[in-house]
Design a protein around this motif. Structure first.
Motif, short mmCIF file in Angstrom:
data_model
loop_
_atom_site.label_atom_id
_atom_site.label_comp_id
_atom_site.label_asym_id
_atom_site.label_seq_id
_atom_site.Cartn_x
_atom_site.Cartn_y
_atom_site.Cartn_z
N LEU A 55 24.94 119.70 119.33
CA LEU A 55 25.64 118.42 119.43
C LEU A 55 26.94 118.57 120.20
CD1 LEU A 55 25.17 116.98 115.83
CD2 LEU A 55 24.38 115.91 117.94
N ALA A 79 19.37 116.55 124.65
CA ALA A 79 18.88 115.42 123.86
C ALA A 79 17.41 115.63 123.49
CB ALA A 79 19.06 114.12 124.64
N ARG A 82 17.15 118.38 120.77
CA ARG A 82 17.47 117.89 119.42
C ARG A 82 16.33 117.04 118.89
NH1 ARG A 82 22.61 116.76 121.68
NH2 ARG A 82 22.07 114.55 121.87
N ASN A 83 15.79 116.21 119.76
CA ASN A 83 14.74 115.31 119.32
C ASN A 83 13.50 116.07 118.85
OD1 ASN A 83 12.15 113.57 120.24
ND2 ASN A 83 13.77 112.23 119.49
N MET A 110 10.30 107.01 118.23
CA MET A 110 10.47 105.95 119.22
C MET A 110 11.32 106.48 120.38
SD MET A 110 11.97 102.12 118.72
CE MET A 110 13.69 102.39 119.07
N ILE A 111 12.38 107.21 120.04
CA ILE A 111 13.23 107.79 121.08
C ILE A 111 12.42 108.76 121.94
CG2 ILE A 111 15.19 109.37 121.42
CD1 ILE A 111 16.46 108.00 118.93
N MET B 1 12.30 107.11 125.94
CA MET B 1 11.91 105.89 125.22
C MET B 1 11.03 105.02 126.10
SD MET B 1 15.10 104.36 123.09
CE MET B 1 14.34 103.06 122.10
N LEU B 320 24.30 108.41 115.65
CA LEU B 320 23.04 108.89 115.06
C LEU B 320 21.93 108.92 116.10
CD1 LEU B 320 21.39 109.52 112.35
CD2 LEU B 320 20.48 107.24 112.80
N LEU B 321 21.80 107.80 116.86
CA LEU B 321 20.73 107.71 117.85
C LEU B 321 20.86 108.84 118.87
CD1 LEU B 321 20.60 103.85 118.40
CD2 LEU B 321 18.93 105.26 117.21
N LYS B 322 22.11 109.15 119.24
CA LYS B 322 22.30 110.23 120.20
C LYS B 322 21.96 111.58 119.58
CE LYS B 322 25.26 109.11 123.78
NZ LYS B 322 26.58 109.32 124.40
N ALA B 323 22.34 111.76 118.30
CA ALA B 323 22.00 113.01 117.62
C ALA B 323 20.48 113.16 117.55
CB ALA B 323 22.61 113.03 116.22
N LEU B 324 19.78 112.04 117.36
CA LEU B 324 18.32 112.09 117.26
C LEU B 324 17.66 112.23 118.63
CD1 LEU B 324 17.52 109.36 114.58
CD2 LEU B 324 17.73 111.82 114.27
N GLY B 325 18.46 112.28 119.68
CA GLY B 325 17.89 112.57 120.99
C GLY B 325 17.91 111.44 121.99
N MET B 326 18.58 110.34 121.65
CA MET B 326 18.65 109.26 122.64
C MET B 326 19.61 109.67 123.75
SD MET B 326 19.32 105.20 122.17
CE MET B 326 17.94 104.85 121.12
N LYS B 327 19.20 109.37 125.00
CA LYS B 327 20.01 109.79 126.14
C LYS B 327 21.05 108.74 126.50
CE LYS B 327 16.08 112.28 126.80
NZ LYS B 327 14.73 111.83 126.55
N HIS B 329 21.74 107.26 129.30
CA HIS B 329 21.31 106.10 130.08
C HIS B 329 20.48 105.13 129.24
CE1 HIS B 329 17.82 108.83 130.69
NE2 HIS B 329 17.13 107.72 130.67
#
Lengths: 224, 420
Positions: A55, A79, A82-83, A110-111, B1, B320-327, B329
């Protein structure tokens, strides 16, 4: 699996409020282990977790995750990393209040870009693992604290990660509920072989783990 | 996504605080509503004027007016008298006579020049029983085409033929325009000595109603004769008509007008006149649109405000979304689409409401103030003016969304998660 060598992290480098959070930390964590990182608040334990979970970027030193050097990755690679490979469980849950339970669990998939039918199937499986399938359509803020943390764990395991980082997972729960959450995490460790890294200041909780790493003022002072 | 998931996420976020989203959309809505109405009004008026003016079709006909020669400087010194260089300060003193006609005729490409004769008629009647005033008597020039309700235009060589105004059908006891064809009417004129002259005409056509009114037309030669009889001499004319070859090129026409100007006249074709009217309408529409656009821009600032607040409220969630891997952009796109959707819905509802209100106004106007103007729809909403409005509001939304979207995408996940 994770190899940390001589890790240093300095916040606000070169500014007046410069602060050294980690002063050269080295450690190794093997696949399938349960490890507690212990320390008071401000000791640097959260910083260590953030760095290992990709992170944040270290100021100096190196983290190897299998054969990958974490800080060599681009933002997009990080990213994706982590996902795919890491699960998070937070003290404050961070469930999306406007989504229901199953939608919350689906988020990481979904991500990732998984199709809707596929991610619902996987999310239902994850909810069953944490015994929350009956609440699949409830709103996140209708749940009790323990139920919320179960949903968080489902969200963490739905991507089939190799490691779960749990940051004070019982911090907002009463001791009885907290105990059950910890049992659940250990069960997942045993049945799925997920490495569990627990960040906590609770010694009792830490004692349940195979290894304990004490951190104080940015350094490891004891390992057992 | 997946794209569908991104759009759905944006949409869900908008529905999270419906009242706030509604109020933000409302600002864009009001602006779009106004813009739709001002555009609709402009299009409607322009459409009508163009229909009416182009209904009067006179290929190659040029209207000639004297170029006013104002005193060079009203505040300047008095000039010495020179009979050959007199200047006219007011329009009323200007009249064009035979001398002018000869001058204009000498210009290349001008085939014929007609003065305007408008003799005053006393009354029109069919059987001397009931007499009606007639004061919209105009001349017919060969080649002039106006909307007809029935029949044809008079033969330029037959002085006894008349094109009757639609308005006189009822009072002259004709049920249908076609009933009048072949019938005769009498028009009585009076000269300066008070003598009366009765002329009998055969109705060959009936002119339709238009913006310029429905006029009665008689051949130029007949009116010239009457006019001469009335005052005993050739009468000056405020304007002249010049007939040119309808197939003249643009360059030839420009050259012709240039020559007219050099001789002291202004020439304008029908096209010039339509263009002038359109320029006026366009200018008015532009001013009205500017007000509406200001409202939409204010709506855009509302979007910035709403989304910035939303970014602050959702800091944890973005972390949270970024920690879960959202980029980065993807976070940007989610917020940008939220802004785009606000613009889109504001635009769609504004346009729909604008069209509904417009039709309401049309209905009201057509039964009251515009009752007599057939074929005039006050507001029209052509697709080619509606689509740009919608694209415009979406663009405003997108631009407004950029700042909040950048702010959201640049959030550091750790800081974002730490924030209470």
């Amino acid at each position: 699996m994770i190899k940390v060598s001589n890790l240093r992290k300095i916040y606000n480098l070169g500014k007046k409020n410069e602060f050294t959070a980690l002063k050269g930390v080295s450690l190794e964590i093997n696949q399938g282990e349960t490890v507690a990182i212990l320390g008071k608040s401000g000791s640097g334990k959260s910083t260590l977790m953030h760095l290992m979970a990709c992170l944040d970027q270290p100021t100096d030193g190196k983290i190897l995750f299998d054969d990958i050097t974490l800080h060599d990755m681009t933002a997009i690679q990080a990213a994706n990393f982590r996902n795919k490979r890491i699960g998070f469980v937070f003290q404050q849950f961070f469930l999306q209040p406007n989504l229901n339970v199953i939608e919350n669990v689906c988020l990481p998939l979904m991500i990732r870009g998984v199709s809707k039918s596929e991610r619902i199937k996987k999310a239902e499986q994850a909810l069953e693992d944490v015994e929350m399938l009956s609440k699949r359509n409830s709103r996140a803020n209708e749940l009790s604290g323990g139920q919320k943390q179960r949903v968080c764990i489902a969200r963490a395991i739905v991507t089939e990660p190799e490691v779960i980082f749990a940051d004070e997972p019982t911090g907002n729960l009463d001791s009885e509920t907290g105990e059950k959450i910890i049992q659940l995490l250990f069960k997942l460790n045993r049945t799925k072989g997920i490495t569990l890294i627990l960040v906590t200041h609770d010694l009792e909780l830490a004692n349940l783990c195979q290894r304990k790493i004490y951190i104080k003022d940015g350094q490891i002072i004891e390992e057992s | 996504m997946k794209v569908i998931d991104i759009i759905q996420t944006s949409n869900t976020n908008l529905l999270r605080s419906p009242l706030r989203t509604f109020l933000t959309i409302l600002a864009v809505f009001i602006g779009t509503l106004t813009l739709t109405l001002t555009n609709g009004l402009g299009s409607g008026v322009k459409d009508f004027v163009n229909k009416q003016v182009s209904a009067v079709n006179a290929p190659g006909l040029i209207t000639i007016t004297p170029a006013l020669r104002f005193s060079s400087n009203p505040l300047g010194e008095p000039e010495e008298y020179n009979p050959d260089n007199q200047k006219d300060d007011t329009l009323s003193t200007v009249s064009l006579g035979q001398e002018d006609i000869d001058k204009i005729k000498s210009i290349t490409n001008i085939k014929a020049v007609y003065p305007v004769y408008r003799p005053k008629a006393e009354y029109i009647t069919r059987d001397n029983d009931k007499k009606y005033t007639i004061n919209n008597l105009e001349q017919y020039i060969e080649g002039l085409e106006t909307p007809l309700a029935a029949g044809r235009f008079p033969d330029p060589n037959k002085n006894e033929e008349i094109l009757l105004s639609y308005k006189y059908l009822g009072v002259l006891n004709f049920n249908e325009p076609s009933d009048a064809l072949g019938q005769s009417v009498k028009i009585v004129y009076k000269n300066i000595l008070g003598e009366l002259k009765e002329r009998t005409y055969t109705i060959v056509g009936v002119s339709a109603n238009s913006l310029a009114g429905s006029v009665t037309r008689i051949n130029l030669n007949e009116l010239k004769e009457i006019s001469y009889w009335q005052i005993g001499r050739e009468q000056g004319s405020p304007i002249l008509f010049a007939q040119t070859d309808p197939n003249l090129s643009k360059d030839e026409l420009t050259k012709l007008k240039q020559e007219l100007r050099e001789k002291g006249y202004n020439g304008s074709s029908l096209e010039d006149q339509i263009n002038q009217i359109n320029t006026v309408i366009d200018t008015i529409q532009l001013v009205l649109n500017a007000f509406a656009i200001i409202v939409i821009i204010a709506g855009g600032i509302g979007i910035i405000n709403t989304l910035l607040m939303s970014v602050y409220e959702r800091t944890n969630e973005i972390g949270l979304l970024k920690a879960l891997g959202m980029k980065e952009h993807e976070v940007f796109i989610i917020f940008a689409i939220e802004a785009l959707l606000i613009g889109f819905w504001g635009g769609v509802f504004g346009i729909i409401a604008g069209i509904i209100v417009g039709y309401g106004i049309n209905y009201f106007a057509s039964t009251t103030i515009l009752k007599d103007l057939e074929g005039f729809t006050l507001m029209i909403f052509p697709v080619q003016s509606i689509i740009p409005i919608l694209l415009g509001t979406m663009f405003v939304g997108l631009v407004a969304g950029t700042l909040p979207a950048i702010k959201a995408s640049k959030l550091n996940p750790i800081d974002a998660l730490r924030q209470e």
